[in-house]
Design an enzyme around this catalytic site. Structure first.
Site, PDB file in Angstrom:
ATOM      1  CB  CYS A 141       2.491  10.321   1.428  1.00 39.80           C
ATOM      2  SG  CYS A 141       0.819  10.988   1.398  1.00 39.80           S
ATOM      3  CG  HIS A 192       3.642   4.967   9.223  1.00 38.78           C
ATOM      4  ND1 HIS A 192       2.885   3.992   8.582  1.00 38.78           N
ATOM      5  CD2 HIS A 192       3.990   5.840   8.243  1.00 38.78           C
ATOM      6  CE1 HIS A 192       2.799   4.269   7.298  1.00 38.78           C
ATOM      7  NE2 HIS A 192       3.457   5.400   7.056  1.00 38.78           N
ATOM      8  CG  HIS A 207       7.305   7.943   5.195  1.00 40.03           C
ATOM      9  ND1 HIS A 207       7.123   7.425   3.939  1.00 40.03           N
ATOM     10  CD2 HIS A 207       6.144   7.751   5.852  1.00 40.03           C
ATOM     11  CE1 HIS A 207       5.892   6.949   3.837  1.00 40.03           C
ATOM     12  NE2 HIS A 207       5.257   7.138   4.985  1.00 40.03           N
ATOM     13  CG  ASN A 231       6.501   3.285   5.001  1.00 38.34           C
ATOM     14  OD1 ASN A 231       5.814   3.038   4.022  1.00 38.34           O
ATOM     15  ND2 ASN A 231       6.038   3.947   6.035  1.00 38.34           N
ATOM     16  NE  ARG A 249      -1.220   2.496   2.891  1.00 36.44           N
ATOM     17  CZ  ARG A 249      -0.682   3.623   3.372  1.00 36.44           C
ATOM     18  NH1 ARG A 249      -0.587   4.710   2.617  1.00 36.44           N
ATOM     19  NH2 ARG A 249      -0.194   3.670   4.597  1.00 36.44           N
TER      20      ARG A 249
HETATM   21  P1  HMG Z   1     -13.409  13.781  -2.723  1.00 34.85           P
HETATM   22  O1  HMG Z   1     -13.157  14.187  -4.157  1.00 34.85           O
HETATM   23  O2  HMG Z   1     -13.594  14.867  -1.743  1.00 34.85           O
HETATM   24  O3  HMG Z   1     -14.608  12.737  -2.627  1.00 34.85           O
HETATM   25  O4  HMG Z   1     -12.219  12.855  -2.273  1.00 34.85           O
HETATM   26  P2  HMG Z   1     -16.080  12.755  -3.128  1.00 34.85           P
HETATM   27  O5  HMG Z   1     -16.872  12.013  -2.108  1.00 34.85           O
HETATM   28  O6  HMG Z   1     -16.522  14.147  -3.508  1.00 34.85           O
HETATM   29  O7  HMG Z   1     -16.031  11.865  -4.480  1.00 34.85           O
HETATM   30  C1  HMG Z   1     -15.371  12.308  -5.651  1.00 34.85           C
HETATM   31  C2  HMG Z   1     -15.195  11.129  -6.578  1.00 34.85           C
HETATM   32  O8  HMG Z   1     -14.374  10.125  -5.991  1.00 34.85           O
HETATM   33  C3  HMG Z   1     -16.508  10.436  -6.935  1.00 34.85           C
HETATM   34  O9  HMG Z   1     -16.339   9.885  -8.239  1.00 34.85           O
HETATM   35  C4  HMG Z   1     -16.555   9.302  -5.957  1.00 34.85           C
HETATM   36  O10 HMG Z   1     -17.349   8.219  -6.400  1.00 34.85           O
HETATM   37  C5  HMG Z   1     -15.101   8.887  -5.877  1.00 34.85           C
HETATM   38  P3  HMG Z   1     -16.924  10.636  -9.551  1.00 34.85           P
HETATM   39  O11 HMG Z   1     -18.378  10.835  -9.274  1.00 34.85           O
HETATM   40  O12 HMG Z   1     -16.175  11.951  -9.648  1.00 34.85           O
HETATM   41  O13 HMG Z   1     -16.594   9.701 -10.664  1.00 34.85           O
HETATM   42  N1  HMG Z   1     -14.784   8.258  -4.602  1.00 34.85           N
HETATM   43  C6  HMG Z   1     -14.244   7.038  -4.474  1.00 34.85           C
HETATM   44  N2  HMG Z   1     -13.888   6.108  -5.382  1.00 34.85           N
HETATM   45  C7  HMG Z   1     -13.388   4.939  -4.904  1.00 34.85           C
HETATM   46  N3  HMG Z   1     -13.231   4.674  -3.582  1.00 34.85           N
HETATM   47  C8  HMG Z   1     -13.573   5.584  -2.659  1.00 34.85           C
HETATM   48  C9  HMG Z   1     -14.102   6.816  -3.097  1.00 34.85           C
HETATM   49  N4  HMG Z   1     -14.540   7.900  -2.446  1.00 34.85           N
HETATM   50  C10 HMG Z   1     -14.957   8.782  -3.366  1.00 34.85           C
HETATM   51  N5  HMG Z   1     -13.404   5.311  -1.370  1.00 34.85           N
HETATM   52  C11 HMG Z   1     -11.258  11.094  -0.985  1.00 34.85           C
HETATM   53  C12 HMG Z   1     -12.150  12.329  -0.962  1.00 34.85           C
HETATM   54  C13 HMG Z   1     -10.928  10.750   0.456  1.00 34.85           C
HETATM   55  C14 HMG Z   1     -12.013   9.963  -1.636  1.00 34.85           C
HETATM   56  C15 HMG Z   1      -9.984  11.437  -1.785  1.00 34.85           C
HETATM   57  O14 HMG Z   1      -9.428  12.586  -1.238  1.00 34.85           O
HETATM   58  C16 HMG Z   1      -8.968  10.326  -1.784  1.00 34.85           C
HETATM   59  O15 HMG Z   1      -9.212   9.248  -2.299  1.00 34.85           O
HETATM   60  N6  HMG Z   1      -7.757  10.605  -1.260  1.00 34.85           N
HETATM   61  C17 HMG Z   1      -6.696   9.606  -1.277  1.00 34.85           C
HETATM   62  C18 HMG Z   1      -5.808   9.828  -0.138  1.00 34.85           C
HETATM   63  C19 HMG Z   1      -4.726   8.777  -0.092  1.00 34.85           C
HETATM   64  O16 HMG Z   1      -4.928   7.630  -0.451  1.00 34.85           O
HETATM   65  N7  HMG Z   1      -3.541   9.215   0.375  1.00 34.85           N
HETATM   66  C20 HMG Z   1      -2.447   8.325   0.580  1.00 34.85           C
HETATM   67  C21 HMG Z   1      -2.661   7.426   1.773  1.00 34.85           C
HETATM   68  S1  HMG Z   1      -2.424   8.251   3.351  1.00 34.85           S
HETATM   69  C22 HMG Z   1      -0.733   8.063   3.660  1.00 34.85           C
HETATM   70  O17 HMG Z   1      -0.010   7.614   2.808  1.00 34.85           O
HETATM   71  C23 HMG Z   1      -0.219   8.409   5.023  1.00 34.85           C
HETATM   72  C24 HMG Z   1       0.071   7.178   5.889  1.00 34.85           C
HETATM   73  O18 HMG Z   1       0.962   6.287   5.232  1.00 34.85           O
HETATM   74  C25 HMG Z   1       0.678   7.594   7.239  1.00 34.85           C
HETATM   75  C26 HMG Z   1       1.872   8.561   7.085  1.00 34.85           C
HETATM   76  O19 HMG Z   1       2.851   8.221   6.399  1.00 34.85           O
HETATM   77  O20 HMG Z   1       1.764   9.647   7.659  1.00 34.85           O
HETATM   78  C27 HMG Z   1      -1.229   6.393   6.198  1.00 34.85           C
HETATM   79 MG    MG Z   2       3.105   6.528   5.183  1.00 33.46          MG
END
Ligand code: HMG
Ligand code: MG
Length: 325
Positions: free
Chosen positions: A254, A221, A223, A263, A29
């Site tokens: 990220c 966690h 990086h 990481n 992931r």
């Molecule tokens: P949004 O645009 O505000 O959401 O995104 P929305 O509800 O308005 O929906 C917009 C579109 O996205 C729609 O599609 C939804 O159907 C679709 P459209 O009508 O335009 O075709 N949609 C989805 N599709 C699939 N699965 C879903 C989903 N939700 C909405 N679950 C949202 C809000 C949260 C979805 C967006 O901002 C997003 O996906 N962000 C991704 C964030 C991410 O994955 N970041 C990386 C992981 S976090 C990380 O790495 C940190 C961590 O490792 C810890 C650290 O290192 O600190 C954990």
């Molecule tokens: Mg991370």
């Protein structure tokens, strides 16, 4: 909640560390989410199965997020459905909203994770809402998961620094971690998203969190952007932490944290732990092979030091340290 101090099992130096540590593998992931290469589903399946065979018991397998935001995770459903599962291994997924939660349940994720941050700007950039709104979104997910008996992990990003706001106050991290824990997350993973932490900053941050969340419910966690991850892990171990997130071959970064690197490499963490007499249940040589396979598939070299040492012939896997105290 009152103050919870880290518990140490004995008085001598080596006994201050846990006897065993759980490694939460992030490779499939966090490791792959930012990869630009077109990664075949078969390679992802081989990665997840290889990690389980190497002894990893917790594997963050995918993310049910918008494919427009993170295209590399778009095949998470398929991946969950295609892997051969090993008994005793927990295959987990990120779920930012109910849509993601339902998709994760549909393909049989064993455990899910909600992810927030201690920085307003990062929260906006990462999940398109404020910290308060993110918590509102998590509530129904955690309730639905509870009804289905699915454990929920909570992430707090930017626990030491934010790529947009700079230094982050330990009190803010503690506030968000407490909310996630009180909502029902069984564990809160504290993410140094940009890898800017140093041991003293990590110590201050963890001390603030331990005021509200018991040490055994906290994971770290890191990086490794500035090469501090292992030092920070050592500090966390000394403070009683026994769950560590890491990514095979040091893969990742990220998408919403600019130049942050992957990481800390799982191989490096395992080497550190085994060298301190701390059990992980992981076969290091086998793990390093898994790291070489996935990095070859995406056309890169492994980033972990141990993988490089083995690869360039400096250390034969059978000569790698395994200490018994
Ligand atoms: P949004 O645009 O505000 O959401 O995104 P929305 O509800 O308005 O929906 C917009 C579109 O996205 C729609 O599609 C939804 O159907 C679709 P459209 O009508 O335009 O075709 N949609 C989805 N599709 C699939 N699965 C879903 C989903 N939700 C909405 N679950 C949202 C809000 C949260 C979805 C967006 O901002 C997003 O996906 N962000 C991704 C964030 C991410 O994955 N970041 C990386 C992981 S976090 C990380 O790495 C940190 C961590 O490792 C810890 C650290 O290192 O600190 C954990
Ligand atoms: Mg991370």
């Amino acid at each position: 909640m009152g103050s919870v101090s880290p518990s140490f099992s004995g008085s001598s130096f080596s006994e201050r560390y846990p006897n065993s540590v759980t490694i939460f593998e992030m490779g499939p992931r966090d490791g792959l989410q930012n990869e630009q290469a077109d990664i075949q589903l078969e390679d992802k399946i081989r990665l997840v199965e290889g990690l389980a065979n190497a002894g990893l018991k917790k594997i963050e397998t995918g993310a049910f997020v918008s494919p427009k935001w993170v295209p590399q995770m778009a095949d998470s459903s398929e991946l969950f459905k295609r892997i051969t599962r090993k008994p005793g291994v927990v295959y987990t997924a990120l779920t930012p909203n109910m849509k993601g939660f339902e998709a994760a349940v549909e393909c049989g994720a064993d455990e899910i994770a909600v992810f927030g941050a201690a920085s307003e700007t990062f929260t906006q950039k990462n999940i398109n809402c404020s910290i308060a709104e993110s918590i509102e979104r998590f509530v129904p997910i955690i309730e639905a998961a509870k009804e289905k008996g699915i454990p929920v992990r909570g992430y707090v990003s930017c626990v030491v620094g934010c790529p947009y706001e700079g230094e982050v106050e330990p009190a803010k991290v503690a506030e968000v971690a407490k909310i996630l824990y009180d909502l029902g997350c069984y564990e809160v993973s504290l993410g140094d998203t940009v890898g800017v932490g140093t041991p003293i900053k990590v110590q201050r941050m963890l001390s603030a969190v331990f005021e509200h969340v018991p040490v055994e419910k906290v994971a770290v966690h890191f990086h490794d952007t500035f090469g501090m991850a292992l030092s920070n892990i050592l500090m966390a171990l000394q403070m009683g932490i026994s769950t560590i997130d890491s990514s095979v071959a040091g893969l990742g970064g990220c998408p919403y944290a600019g130049c942050a690197s992957g990481n800390v490499g799982t191989e490096d963490v395992v080497y550190l732990l085994h060298g301190m007499g701390i059990e992980t249940g992981i076969d290091l040589a086998q793990l390093a092979q898994v790291g070489r396979d996935i990095t070859k598939a995406i056309g890169k070299d492994p980033q972990s030091k141990i993988a490089k040492a083995i690869m360039y012939g400096n250390v034969a896997p059978q000569n790698m340290v395994k200490t018994t105290f």
